[in-house]
Design a protein around this motif. Structure first.
Motif, mmCIF file in Angstrom:
data_model
loop_
_atom_site.group_PDB
_atom_site.id
_atom_site.type_symbol
_atom_site.label_atom_id
_atom_site.label_comp_id
_atom_site.label_asym_id
_atom_site.label_seq_id
_atom_site.Cartn_x
_atom_site.Cartn_y
_atom_site.Cartn_z
ATOM 1 N N HIS A 160 0.820 -1.208 0.000
ATOM 2 C CA HIS A 160 0.000 0.000 0.000
ATOM 3 C C HIS A 160 0.852 1.255 0.000
ATOM 4 N N ARG A 161 1.959 1.233 0.731
ATOM 5 C CA ARG A 161 2.860 2.391 0.739
ATOM 6 C C ARG A 161 3.437 2.621 -0.659
ATOM 7 N N ALA A 162 3.835 1.551 -1.327
ATOM 8 C CA ALA A 162 4.404 1.685 -2.663
ATOM 9 C C ALA A 162 3.383 2.259 -3.642
ATOM 10 N N GLU A 163 2.153 1.761 -3.575
ATOM 11 C CA GLU A 163 1.110 2.265 -4.472
ATOM 12 C C GLU A 163 0.845 3.738 -4.205
ATOM 13 N N LYS A 164 0.760 4.114 -2.940
ATOM 14 C CA LYS A 164 0.492 5.501 -2.575
ATOM 15 C C LYS A 164 1.635 6.428 -2.991
ATOM 16 N N ALA A 165 2.873 5.926 -2.955
ATOM 17 C CA ALA A 165 4.047 6.746 -3.284
ATOM 18 C C ALA A 165 4.268 6.893 -4.782
ATOM 19 N N GLY A 166 3.479 6.194 -5.599
ATOM 20 C CA GLY A 166 3.580 6.367 -7.044
ATOM 21 C C GLY A 166 4.351 5.301 -7.789
ATOM 22 N N TYR A 167 4.669 4.199 -7.129
ATOM 23 C CA TYR A 167 5.325 3.098 -7.843
ATOM 24 C C TYR A 167 4.333 2.492 -8.841
ATOM 25 N N GLU A 168 4.850 2.045 -9.985
ATOM 26 C CA GLU A 168 3.979 1.659 -11.092
ATOM 27 C C GLU A 168 3.842 0.150 -11.281
ATOM 28 N N ALA A 169 4.577 -0.636 -10.514
ATOM 29 C CA ALA A 169 4.448 -2.095 -10.591
ATOM 30 C C ALA A 169 5.053 -2.694 -9.330
ATOM 31 N N ILE A 170 4.620 -3.895 -9.014
ATOM 32 C CA ILE A 170 5.178 -4.656 -7.901
ATOM 33 C C ILE A 170 5.919 -5.853 -8.486
ATOM 34 N N VAL A 171 7.184 -5.986 -8.136
ATOM 35 C CA VAL A 171 7.993 -7.124 -8.579
ATOM 36 C C VAL A 171 8.182 -8.044 -7.370
ATOM 37 N N LEU A 172 7.540 -9.192 -7.400
ATOM 38 C CA LEU A 172 7.618 -10.119 -6.278
ATOM 39 C C LEU A 172 8.957 -10.856 -6.327
ATOM 40 N N MET A 173 9.717 -10.743 -5.260
ATOM 41 C CA MET A 173 11.024 -11.378 -5.183
ATOM 42 C C MET A 173 10.856 -12.874 -4.975
ATOM 43 N N GLY A 174 11.070 -13.632 -6.037
ATOM 44 C CA GLY A 174 10.943 -15.069 -5.930
ATOM 45 C C GLY A 174 12.262 -15.796 -5.824
ATOM 46 N N ASP A 175 13.384 -15.098 -6.035
ATOM 47 C CA ASP A 175 14.681 -15.760 -6.160
ATOM 48 C C ASP A 175 15.591 -15.563 -4.952
ATOM 49 N N CYS A 176 15.020 -15.198 -3.809
ATOM 50 C CA CYS A 176 15.858 -14.993 -2.630
ATOM 51 C C CYS A 176 15.057 -15.310 -1.372
ATOM 52 N N TYR A 177 14.503 -16.524 -1.314
ATOM 53 C CA TYR A 177 13.691 -16.902 -0.155
ATOM 54 C C TYR A 177 14.481 -17.745 0.837
#
Length: 392
Positions: A160-177
């Protein structure tokens, strides 16, 4: 043969550049500039570094088809990915704890990217709060990498913070779990998060402090006791213990932003993720930082693109060092690429200006290669532009 308006013409006009142009020279200059522990954290890889070397070597297995028939049409390297316009098909990959490279950290990277007309994908483990990074480059179009926390309320807060701050996409980190085995970091016994690096997004989140059982006294780094508690909690909640294709529905219910999944090398996983609603796929092995003896990410790209079959954009990360590397990745099916270590090296040498130098160099080399292979836009690149170069 005109250089007018190019970065090359600027360099010639200025009588040179304070920054190196070659990838190896850029890395060496950063090594000299940085402390050994900072450089080895940035440059290091898993195990013996076999995957990281394989990533770079994979590009040498392709030759580019040089063409002489051409028209007097300007070459335009711009692309649009999921609504984000880019002046070149290169984004800055999410790379954590950038303050190890330079005090400007991710804010400097965002400014450098915006100067060249492209975007930063902000790491989950950023040195500064995501809001501050977005504000540092008002003309940028940043994306945000989400490390899906074990605590759902914290994960939702970050989205929600990212969306409110104007970020245009969410990249889900799948390669560092899970933690990769990184000897160069171990040799220094240097774990940057223990020293407060990389926790800017968490230090600025009320839900995180509720989990830590502390209330920060004000902006900035917490005191030693609060930091120790925060690092312990961060280690516990940083990433979820599991991820399944069906989980994408939950994530998509939190935001209207497009969701990409990063770290996909298996075509069957790519197919499942697209069918489950992923808006984009990022082929990556985390730059060889996680699993040694891994297959080069570039060798995974064609099969993933075939599995995706054009239904969503496919981005590529891991091993890009030159403009011709960019062209090879796009000819193999990628819609755009991301660079990691090179921008951190540029940042180390000159802050935002060093990052812009790295991107301008890539843009000029890529644009030249695009023209010399007979293209005026990225859209016409294909396998016909590549010839297997044989064993190296």
């Amino acid at each position: 043969m005109a250089y007018t308006g190019s970065y090359q013409s600027q360099v010639f006009g200025n009588g040179g550049s304070p920054y190196p142009f070659g990838a190896a020279e850029l890395e060496e200059a950063a090594r000299v500039k940085l402390s050994p522990e900072a450089f080895d954290y940035i440059a290091g890889a898993a195990g013996r570094g076999l995957t990281a070397r394989a990533n770079a070597a994979a590009f040498s297995r392709y030759g580019l088809t040089y063409r002489v028939l051409h028209q007097d049409i300007p070459t335009d390297p711009a692309v649009t990915i999921l609504g984000t316009s880019l002046a070149l098909p290169v984004l800055l990959a999410p790379a954590g704890v950038a303050d190890l490279a330079h005090p400007e950290a991710e804010a400097g990277a965002a400014r450098g990217a915006a100067e060249v007309g492209t975007s930063l994908v902000l790491s989950a483990v950023t040195s500064s709060p995501l809001e501050d990074v977005a504000a540092a480059a008002p003309s940028g179009h940043p994306w945000f990498q989400l490390a899906w926390s074990r605590d759902e309320r914290l994960a939702r807060s970050l989205v929600h913070r990212a969306e409110k701050a104007g970020y245009e996409a969410i990249v889900l980190m799948g390669d560092c779990y899970a933690a990769g085995w990184r000897p160069r970091e171990l040799s220094h016994a240097f774990f940057p998060y223990r020293h407060g690096h990389g926790l800017g997004n968490y230090y600025s989140d009320p839900r995180f402090w509720a989990l830590a059982g502390h209330t920060p006294s004000g902006p900035g780094l917490p005191d030693d006791a609060a930091r120790e508690a925060a690092v312990a909690v961060w280690n516990q909640v940083f990433t979820r213990p599991s991820f399944a294709p069906g989980d994408l529905a939950t994530l998509k219910s939190w935001t209207d932003l497009p969701i990409l999944v990063k770290g996909v090398c298996d075509p069957s996983e790519a197919r499942c993720l697209v069918e489950a609603g992923a808006d984009g796929i990022v082929v990556s092995n985390h730059g060889g930082r996680q699993l040694d003896n891994g297959v080069a990410a570039l060798d995974c790209l064609p099969a993933v693109c075939a599995a995706v079959a054009g239904r969503v954009p496919v981005l590529f990360d891991s091993g890009i060092r030159t403009g011709t590397d960019v062209l090879i990745a796009l000819a193999l099916g990628a819609d755009a690429v991301m660079i990691g270590r090179p921008w951190l090296y540029g940042l180390a040498l000159g802050g935002a200006d060093g990052v812009a130098h790295v991107l301008r160099s890539l843009k000029d080399e890529f644009t030249s290669a695009l023209t010399l292979t007979g293209h005026h836009t990225c859209a016409t690149l294909s396998l016909s532009d590549l010839t297997p170069a044989g064993p190296q």
